[in-house]
Motif scaffolding. Structure first.
Motif: not given
Length: 307
Positions: A304-307, A296-302, A287-290, A51-52
């Motif tokens: 999941f949405r692509k998947s 980080v949560k937005e990048a992870l949601n991104k 867990m602490i850093y995410s 993620d850029s």
């Protein structure tokens, strides 16, 4: 490493228990913790690389911390799992040296890396407009490389001193890995240099980085107090909360081990603290850093949405 004066060719790791039922339970627990550690650290590292929006100095250090924790946990856990399901608790002399060198080198590297991350947070809060220039990619890479070099060079010095001792008697280590205190406890003959080694470990690898972290946070607190708006103060403090949590957990457990275990390392409480520092802590860092980080949560949601 030279070991011509040693008669011990292997060590026996006692672990936690010899009860078969307890061993199976511990195997399931450690396997679950290690699985979460691997998945969590790999996921966080891949997210930061892909993620850029996360290509900033702060996440550069976080990604390297995840990579280090993944490697660090892998030094210990596979051997612990083997001990839990197998009657073979032995580890060769060379294997013990390698485990001590890699585990100590990575542990000391993490101390330095956490200090570098504290300096990064200080620059981000005190000089927000010049942050990208002050924390250039060259400087960030230098701090990471210096952390690894400092950790492994210092650990090599300690390992050379420890494994030059004579191990000519009992070879049973009352622990789950080859560590400083149980090894010195097994050594026979003169141990005059042990206190010097212990002081070197504390001074160069724990106290010095800890002083740098404390100094950075003193400057950070001073800067935050100068911010007039409450919202601005909370935002500035939130950027440090994850790192501060990691520092408290990691340094707290290390200082406990070094200051408490001089004469009573075989107690179960000491083993539990060691397990937390070596196995559980690498699982908690992602867990602490995410979970407490919006980007980080937005990048992870991104993803999941692509998947």
């Amino acid at each position: 490493m030279e070991r011509s004066n040693h008669t011990v060719t292997e060590f026996i790791l006692l672990g936690f228990s010899t009860d078969p039922v307890t061993q199976r339970v511990l195997f399931v627990v450690f396997l679950g913790v290690y699985s979460v550690t691997v998945v969590g650290n790999i996921t966080l590292t891949v997210l930061i690389c892909s993620d850029s929006r996360l290509h900033t100095p702060m996440y550069f250090f976080t990604g390297n911390l995840s990579f280090l924790d993944l490697w660090y946990s892998s030094v210990y856990t596979p051997k612990i799992l083997v001990i839990c399901i197998s009657e073979d608790r032995s580890i060769s002399f060379a294997g013990c040296v390698a485990q001590f060198l890699f585990s100590g080198g990575l542990a000391y590297s993490e101390c330095y890396l956490l200090a570098a991350m504290a300096y990064d947070r200080y620059v981000a809060i005190s000089q927000p407009l010049l942050y990208s220039q002050a924390m250039s990619i060259k400087l960030c890479a230098f701090l990471v490389v210096a952390s690894y070099l400092g950790g492994f060079i210092n650990c090599s010095i300690v390992a050379k001193r420890i494994f030059s001792l004579n191990f000519c008697g009992d070879n049973v280590i009352d622990d789950f890995f080859c560590d400083l205190f149980p090894l010195v406890k097994l050594a026979c003959g003169r141990k005059d240099g042990f206190r010097a080694v212990l002081f070197f470990c504390l001074a160069s690898n724990v106290i010095a980085p800890c002083v740098l972290i404390i100094a950075s946070y003193l400057f950070i607190i001073t800067t935050i107090l100068r911010i007039r708006s409450t919202q601005g103060r909370l935002k500035a403090f939130s950027t440090c909360s994850s790192h501060l949590t990691s520092v408290t957990l990691y340094y707290g457990s290390i200082l406990y081990i070094y200051t408490h275990s001089r004469s009573s390392y075989s107690f179960k409480t000491d083993k539990i603290v060691s397990i937390f520092c070596t196995v559980v802590f690498p699982m908690l860092n992602p867990m602490i850093y995410s979970l407490r980080n919006k980007d980080v949560k937005e990048a992870l949601n991104k993803v999941f949405r692509k998947s």
